[in-house]
Design an enzyme around this catalytic site. Structure first.
Site, short mmCIF file in Angstrom:
data_model
loop_
_atom_site.label_atom_id
_atom_site.label_comp_id
_atom_site.label_asym_id
_atom_site.label_seq_id
_atom_site.Cartn_x
_atom_site.Cartn_y
_atom_site.Cartn_z
N THR A 136 0.83 -1.21 0.00
CA THR A 136 0.00 0.00 0.00
C THR A 136 0.87 1.26 0.00
O THR A 136 2.00 1.24 0.48
CB THR A 136 -0.89 -0.01 1.27
N ASP A 137 0.28 2.37 -0.45
CA ASP A 137 1.01 3.65 -0.36
C ASP A 137 1.05 4.18 1.07
O ASP A 137 1.79 5.13 1.36
CB ASP A 137 0.40 4.70 -1.30
N GLU A 138 0.27 3.55 1.97
CA GLU A 138 0.25 4.05 3.35
C GLU A 138 1.60 3.88 4.05
O GLU A 138 1.86 4.53 5.06
CB GLU A 138 -0.87 3.37 4.15
N TYR B 95 -1.51 -0.73 11.03
CA TYR B 95 -1.67 -1.38 9.70
C TYR B 95 -0.50 -1.03 8.79
O TYR B 95 0.18 -1.92 8.26
CB TYR B 95 -2.99 -0.95 9.05
N LYS C 140 2.51 -3.38 7.22
CA LYS C 140 2.75 -3.54 5.78
C LYS C 140 4.18 -3.11 5.43
O LYS C 140 4.85 -3.73 4.61
CB LYS C 140 1.74 -2.74 4.96
N1 LIG Z 1 -7.90 -1.91 -0.17
C1 LIG Z 1 -7.02 -1.01 -0.60
O1 LIG Z 1 -7.39 0.13 -0.90
C2 LIG Z 1 -5.56 -1.39 -0.78
C3 LIG Z 1 -4.71 -0.46 -1.39
C4 LIG Z 1 -3.38 -0.83 -1.61
C5 LIG Z 1 -2.92 -2.06 -1.22
N2 LIG Z 1 -3.75 -2.94 -0.60
C6 LIG Z 1 -3.20 -4.26 -0.23
O2 LIG Z 1 -3.82 -5.21 -1.09
C7 LIG Z 1 -4.03 -6.45 -0.39
C8 LIG Z 1 -5.49 -6.83 -0.45
O3 LIG Z 1 -6.28 -5.80 0.14
P1 LIG Z 1 -7.87 -5.93 0.24
O4 LIG Z 1 -8.41 -4.59 0.47
O5 LIG Z 1 -8.37 -6.75 -0.89
O6 LIG Z 1 -8.00 -6.79 1.58
P2 LIG Z 1 -9.26 -7.51 2.20
O7 LIG Z 1 -9.23 -7.20 3.66
O8 LIG Z 1 -10.51 -7.21 1.43
O9 LIG Z 1 -8.94 -9.06 1.97
C9 LIG Z 1 -7.89 -9.72 2.61
C10 LIG Z 1 -8.01 -11.22 2.28
O10 LIG Z 1 -6.92 -11.89 2.92
C11 LIG Z 1 -7.41 -13.02 3.59
N3 LIG Z 1 -6.53 -13.28 4.75
C12 LIG Z 1 -6.35 -12.49 5.85
N4 LIG Z 1 -5.48 -13.07 6.70
C13 LIG Z 1 -5.08 -14.23 6.11
C14 LIG Z 1 -4.17 -15.26 6.49
N5 LIG Z 1 -3.51 -15.21 7.65
N6 LIG Z 1 -3.98 -16.29 5.64
C15 LIG Z 1 -4.65 -16.35 4.45
N7 LIG Z 1 -5.54 -15.42 4.07
C16 LIG Z 1 -5.75 -14.38 4.87
C17 LIG Z 1 -8.83 -12.65 4.02
O11 LIG Z 1 -9.63 -13.80 4.27
C18 LIG Z 1 -9.29 -11.84 2.81
O12 LIG Z 1 -9.86 -12.69 1.84
C19 LIG Z 1 -3.50 -6.21 1.03
O13 LIG Z 1 -2.21 -6.74 1.11
C20 LIG Z 1 -3.51 -4.70 1.19
O14 LIG Z 1 -2.52 -4.29 2.10
C21 LIG Z 1 -5.07 -2.63 -0.37
#
Ligand SMILES: NC(=O)c1ccc[n+]([C@@H]2O[C@H](COP(=O)([O-])OP(=O)(O)OC[C@H]3O[C@@H](n4cnc5c(N)ncnc54)[C@H](O)[C@@H]3O)[C@@H](O)[C@H]2O)c1
Length: 352
Positions: free
Chosen positions: A133-135, A158, A162
């Site tokens: 993430t950009d965070e 969080y 990350k």
């Molecule tokens: N949502 C955003 O805006 C955003 C932006 C940039 C980066 N990201 C990154 O992208 C990735 C996905 O984000 P998201 O928003 O889809 O997340 P989300 O919270 O919607 O989904 C996370 C998924 O990971 C699974 N999970 C959690 N812990 C686990 C474990 N220990 N073992 C296996 N599976 C596990 C959960 O069941 C879920 O399906 C993350 O790494 C996040 O940091 C998210």
């Protein structure tokens, strides 16, 4: 290609899996622990396809990860599994350290063991894309953008977890030669987004005629990217990204939170009119502790090197998103009934 995706039942993961299976024609193994954020209903379109498999497993389980690699023999890992909600991380950081730090470490070790046994050709082709993430860059207080050179300065449990996982991924590349690529993306929005996050929460509360909480004065700025644009970027980076490099992903669509909420109200009023304007439901609430003021991404490297462009701007993407929520109550209604919507992430430092 054979792609092992972690977190494929989550918001971005499911968009990625749908893209890889339906449009890319790749073989996908989705490894997901199905936490509160995981939802197999988001994968209804790929369920039953011969090129899609699901493994219910936790990335912290070294043995299960070892077996997944040995049996599936992936060409690529796309690691998205994580705890992701900042407010939850403030209320309880333990799961974030466990999954984001220990889980990433465990997955890197399983990947390294598998990769070290591969023959030269397959070994050279293998890549591990760590999705972040950009965070991790912290808060922008002026007009600048985050580049891949911006120093890390995370503010929340969080983003700190990350940042730690990014450091581990890069260290595994430098120390062990594991072919790691890292991506750092701005805030995503779109279909199948769990209703605790700002955009789906606002859409569903507004539809129900419930109050629309906005943190602080709603001045915080995020750089919004439509989730399917992110999925395409990830597929490109996994395929052609340079080993050891970081790629920033962002849509050049900065918006203040209050403007995001007002836009959603206006789109809903147009598509599904109510008896009063929805922006009357806006309520300013106590700000999030350590709330970063502004995030904004410079995605030039991804655009120039890999030819990626965001296809949606915020106006078109938010309309698609609102339309999707209007047409897919079957998906969000059960989640909304399970999820209490209780305010998380407030800190009480007063001594009792
Ligand atoms: N949502 C955003 O805006 C955003 C932006 C940039 C980066 N990201 C990154 O992208 C990735 C996905 O984000 P998201 O928003 O889809 O997340 P989300 O919270 O919607 O989904 C996370 C998924 O990971 C699974 N999970 C959690 N812990 C686990 C474990 N220990 N073992 C296996 N599976 C596990 C959960 O069941 C879920 O399906 C993350 O790494 C996040 O940091 C998210």
């Amino acid at each position: 290609m054979r792609l092992l995706v972690t977190g494929g039942a989550g918001f971005i993961g499911s968009a990625l899996v749908r893209y890889l299976v339906l449009e890319g024609g790749h073989e996908v193994l989705n490894v997901d622990a199905l936490t509160y954020a995981g939802c197999l209903a988001s994968l209804r379109e790929v369920d039953g396809r011969p090129n899609y498999r699901f493994l219910h497993a936790n990335i912290c389980n070294r043995e299960a990860m070892g077996r997944a690699f040995a049996e599936f023999q992936p060409d690529r890992v796309m690691h998205l599994a994580a705890e992701t909600h900042v407010d939850r991380s403030i209320t309880g950081a333990a799961d974030f350290i466990q999954t984001n730090v220990v889980g990433t470490f465990t997955l890197l070790e399983a990947a390294r063991e598998y990769w070290s046994t591969l023959k030269a050709g397959t070994k050279n082709r293998f890549r591990f894309l760590h999705v972040s993430t950009d965070e991790v860059y912290g808060s922008l207080e002026d007009e600048r953008l985050f580049t891949e050179q911006t120093p890390y300065d995370p503010s929340s449990p969080y983003s700190a977890s990350k940042a730690s996982s990014d450091h581990l991924a890069k260290a595994w590349q430098r120390t062990y030669g594991l072919p790691v690529v890292v991506s750092n993306c701005s805030n995503n929005y779109g279909p199948y987004h769990f209703p605790e996050k700002l955009i789906p929460l606002t859409i569903l509360n507004a539809l129900a005629g419930e109050r629309l909480p906005v943190y602080g004065k709603g001045e915080n700025v995020r750089d919004w990217l439509y989730v399917e644009d992110h999925a395409r970027a990830l597929a490109l980076i996994a395929e052609r990204g340079r080993i050891g490099e970081t790629y920033n992903v962002g849509g050049r669509n900065e918006r203040r939170n209050i403007d995001v909420v007002k836009t959603i109200c206006a789109v809903l009023d147009e598509l599904f009119p109510a008896n009063r304007p929805r922006d009357e439901l806006i309520e300013f609430v106590t700000d999030r502790p350590g709330h970063d003021a502004r995030y904004a991404i410079d995605a030039s490297r991804l655009e120039d090197e890999l030819g990626w462009r965001a296809q949606e701007d915020f106006g078109s993407g938010i309309r698609k998103t609102v339309e999707w929520y209007l047409g897919n109550e079957w998906w969000w209604r059960p989640l909304r009934e399970r999820y209490s919507g209780q305010r998380l992430g407030l800190v009480n430092n007063a001594a009792d």
